[in-house]
Design a protein around this motif. Structure first.
Motif, PDB file in Angstrom:
ATOM      1  N   LYS A 138       4.088   3.604   0.505  1.00 61.68           N
ATOM      2  CA  LYS A 138       5.114   4.183  -0.361  1.00 61.68           C
ATOM      3  C   LYS A 138       6.470   4.182   0.344  1.00 61.68           C
ATOM      4  CE  LYS A 138       6.630   8.468  -2.529  1.00 61.68           C
ATOM      5  NZ  LYS A 138       6.312   9.885  -2.849  1.00 61.68           N
ATOM      6  N   LEU A 153       9.848   2.245  -0.929  1.00 62.60           N
ATOM      7  CA  LEU A 153      11.027   3.045  -1.233  1.00 62.60           C
ATOM      8  C   LEU A 153      12.213   2.588  -0.385  1.00 62.60           C
ATOM      9  CD1 LEU A 153       9.658   6.697  -1.611  1.00 62.60           C
ATOM     10  CD2 LEU A 153      10.430   5.143  -3.405  1.00 62.60           C
ATOM     11  N   ASP A 167       8.425   6.911  -6.642  1.00 68.51           N
ATOM     12  CA  ASP A 167       9.198   8.111  -6.305  1.00 68.51           C
ATOM     13  C   ASP A 167       8.961   9.196  -7.349  1.00 68.51           C
ATOM     14  OD1 ASP A 167      10.858   9.713  -4.862  1.00 68.51           O
ATOM     15  OD2 ASP A 167      12.712   8.876  -5.665  1.00 68.51           O
ATOM     16  N   PRO A 182       7.382  16.073  -3.771  1.00 65.74           N
ATOM     17  CA  PRO A 182       7.134  14.631  -3.874  1.00 65.74           C
ATOM     18  C   PRO A 182       5.653  14.340  -4.103  1.00 65.74           C
ATOM     19  CG  PRO A 182       7.614  15.263  -1.613  1.00 65.74           C
ATOM     20  CD  PRO A 182       7.926  16.452  -2.469  1.00 65.74           C
TER      21      PRO A 182
END
Length: 385
Positions: free
Chosen positions: A109, A113, A129, A152
């Motif tokens: 991730k 990102l 996200d 998150p």
């Protein structure tokens, strides 16, 4: 592709990823530089290189990767996903466990990102996200959990509740190991792992100045005998403490770090080790506690891998099988929980955990061999207690 370790002049280490011809993988290097100087960088480097190799096999460019591709990759390394996975990956290797899957999900991730922040595959970055409502664990971990309205989320992370069952030492393992090991240094290692709940990197990374083994030490931070676990990334044996509490030396006295109490048995084995002739007084020059006793490196700092091998050999000689250093920490924390009637805060501080929630997740469950547990089951079964 392969992971390359970089030795800095200051003694610190970094990790990057190289192409087969030896050039730096630019995208991976930019991402890993965000974690420079931490153990996370090394972990992410090895997790990321596996993912990059898979992309090469699948002929996928960064701009063409979709969320479904990443979910498929997670299934390849061990996650539970309901989709066709295609050709096998990592043939002959065990699938990742829960912790490794969580780390992989965070690494993948974070990498995409970072790519999205540079304008590459922004659509995938938006899907990764995501956010969620704060849970009870979030509120236990940080005061910010009480005021944040969103946390998150990672769509690649393993789903569902999870309770780990750590592997404890067999009954009587400490005594049998102490009878089996061959030196005062090894007896110190066994005793300090058992009574201190130390990680092997913390123990092998201790310096003599970190030890305040008398009442009312000069640091003034603990009245009882104690030690200071200090994160030093430049240790010559490459042993690093996981915790990174700030510390300093003032007038030859260490203050700060992670403070841990020591038992009388730990103090006894320390003086036995230092006064028994095994420790090379004045010849070491490095000031570290644990040193090698044999071979060309005699007197040099003892690396964690050497301590692990010694415990493994001693465990096999004593009939215990393969003994791992972290099993001492599991047994120590579980014993502290039992002795404190399940007080998570006491267990957290005794073991140096960052969060009581972690202690509850790993150790906060009933021992199935506990007498009360056994009596309750026998009552349900209609058998005599």
């Amino acid at each position: 592709m392969r992971v390359q370790q970089i030795e800095r002049k200051c003694g610190r280490r970094s990790w990057t990823i190289l192409w087969p011809e030896g050039t730096v993988h630019v995208e991976a290097d930019r991402f890993l530089r965000q974690h420079d100087g931490s153990g996370t960088q090394r972990t992410y480097a090895y997790l990321l290189v596996d993912h990059l190799r898979w992309l090469e096999r699948e002929c996928l460019a960064f701009s063409a990767v979709q969320l479904r591709d990443l979910e498929r990759y997670m299934g390849m390394v061990g996650a539970e996903v309901r989709m066709p996975l295609g050709e096998p990956w990592r043939v002959g290797k065990r699938p990742y466990g829960r912790s490794a899957l969580s780390a992989t999900a965070s690494c993948v991730k974070g990498f995409y990102l970072h790519q999205a922040s540079l304008g590459v595959n922004v659509e995938l970055g938006g899907k990764l996200d995501g956010t969620r409502l704060p849970s009870r664990v979030d509120r236990h971990r940080s005061l910010l959990g009480h005021v944040k309205t969103a946390m998150p989320a990672n769509p690649l992370a393993p789903k569902g509740p999870h309770r780990r069952h750590p592997k404890m030492l067999p009954d009587g393992a400490r005594e049998r190991l102490l009878e089996t090991v061959n030196s005062a240094r090894d007896r110190l290692l066994v005793t300090w792992l058992a009574d201190g709940g130390l990680r092997i990197g913390e123990l092998c990374g201790l310096h003599l100045v970190d030890l305040h083994l008398r009442e009312n030490a000069a640091c003034g931070e603990c009245r009882s005998p104690h030690l200071h676990v200090c994160h030093r990334p430049d240790n010559p044996n490459r042993a690093e403490a996981k915790t990174k509490h700030p510390w300093r030396i003032e007038h030859g006295t260490v203050t700060g770090g992670l403070i841990k109490r020591v038992s009388p048995a730990m103090v006894h084995t320390y003086f036995e080790y230092l006064t028994g002739g095994e420790y090379p007084r004045g010849a070491a020059g490095h000031g570290m506690l644990l040193v090698q006793l044999h071979g060309p490196g005699t007197g040099q700092p003892w690396a964690p891998v050497g301590a692990r091998r010694m415990l493994g050999r001693a465990g096999k000689r004593s009939g215990l099988g393969l003994v791992k250093p972290h099993a001492f920490r599991h047994s120590f924390t579980s014993a502290v929980l039992d002795a404190s009637d399940g007080n998570l805060l006491i267990a957290r501080d005794a073991g140096g955990w960052a969060s009581a929630a972690t202690v509850d997740e790993v150790y906060g469950h009933v021992d199935i061999h506990d007498p009360a547990f056994d009596a309750a089951l026998r009552t349900v079964w209609g058998e005599p207690k």
